[in-house]
Design an enzyme around this catalytic site. Structure first.
Site, PDB file in Angstrom:
ATOM      1  N   CYS A 192      34.188 -26.704  24.287  1.00  0.00           N
ATOM      2  CA  CYS A 192      33.884 -28.119  24.489  1.00  0.00           C
ATOM      3  C   CYS A 192      34.211 -28.466  25.938  1.00  0.00           C
ATOM      4  O   CYS A 192      35.297 -28.153  26.432  1.00  0.00           O
ATOM      5  CB  CYS A 192      34.705 -28.988  23.540  1.00  0.00           C
TER       6      CYS A 192
ATOM      7  N   CYS B  28      32.294 -30.446  21.258  1.00  0.00           N
ATOM      8  CA  CYS B  28      32.676 -30.138  19.882  1.00  0.00           C
ATOM      9  C   CYS B  28      32.283 -31.293  18.959  1.00  0.00           C
ATOM     10  O   CYS B  28      31.918 -32.383  19.418  1.00  0.00           O
ATOM     11  CB  CYS B  28      34.180 -29.872  19.798  1.00  0.00           C
TER      12      CYS B  28
ATOM     13  N   CYS C  50      34.431 -34.597  19.691  1.00  0.00           N
ATOM     14  CA  CYS C  50      34.064 -35.311  20.918  1.00  0.00           C
ATOM     15  C   CYS C  50      32.669 -35.919  20.797  1.00  0.00           C
ATOM     16  O   CYS C  50      32.434 -37.050  21.241  1.00  0.00           O
ATOM     17  CB  CYS C  50      34.147 -34.385  22.125  1.00  0.00           C
TER      18      CYS C  50
ATOM     19  N   HIS D   6      23.845 -35.266  24.126  1.00  0.00           N
ATOM     20  CA  HIS D   6      23.044 -35.948  25.137  1.00  0.00           C
ATOM     21  C   HIS D   6      23.706 -37.228  25.619  1.00  0.00           C
ATOM     22  O   HIS D   6      24.201 -38.018  24.824  1.00  0.00           O
ATOM     23  CB  HIS D   6      21.654 -36.262  24.581  1.00  0.00           C
TER      24      HIS D   6
END
Length: 92
Positions: free
Chosen positions: A10, A50, A53, A28
């Site tokens: 991540c 991840c 997040c 995105h």
């Protein structure tokens, strides 16, 4: 880039980050003029992130204590830059 994200670390790195790996996907970044109803930003505006997040960045999970909407967006934008550096062979 979407397929390349799986198994990567991540790069957004918000509190609660699980480090990535099998949960990593391309997250995105939403930017006016490049996203909206029925319009997804290009993959070049994505960060390897991840599940945890990604959920925070997309608003599916609460913003971590001590963070604001703006600091979450900054972390996501920095993740996009780290992702670009990684795929271009730079250290991330």
């Amino acid at each position: 880039m979407r397929k390349a994200a799986r198994g990567r670390p991540c790069l957004i790195r918000l509190p609660g980050c699980d480090g990535g790996g099998e949960t990593t996907c391309l997250c995105h970044y939403r930017l006016s003029g490049y996203s909206g109803t029925g319009l997804k930003p290009p993959d070049s505006m994505g960060a390897f992130g991840c599940f945890s997040c990604h959920a925070i960045c997309d608003g599916r999970a609460p913003i971590p204590e001590g963070y604001t909407h703006e600091t979450v967006r900054l972390a996501h934008a920095e993740g996009c830059l780290r992702t670009q550096a990684l795929i271009q062979g730079e250290v991330a």
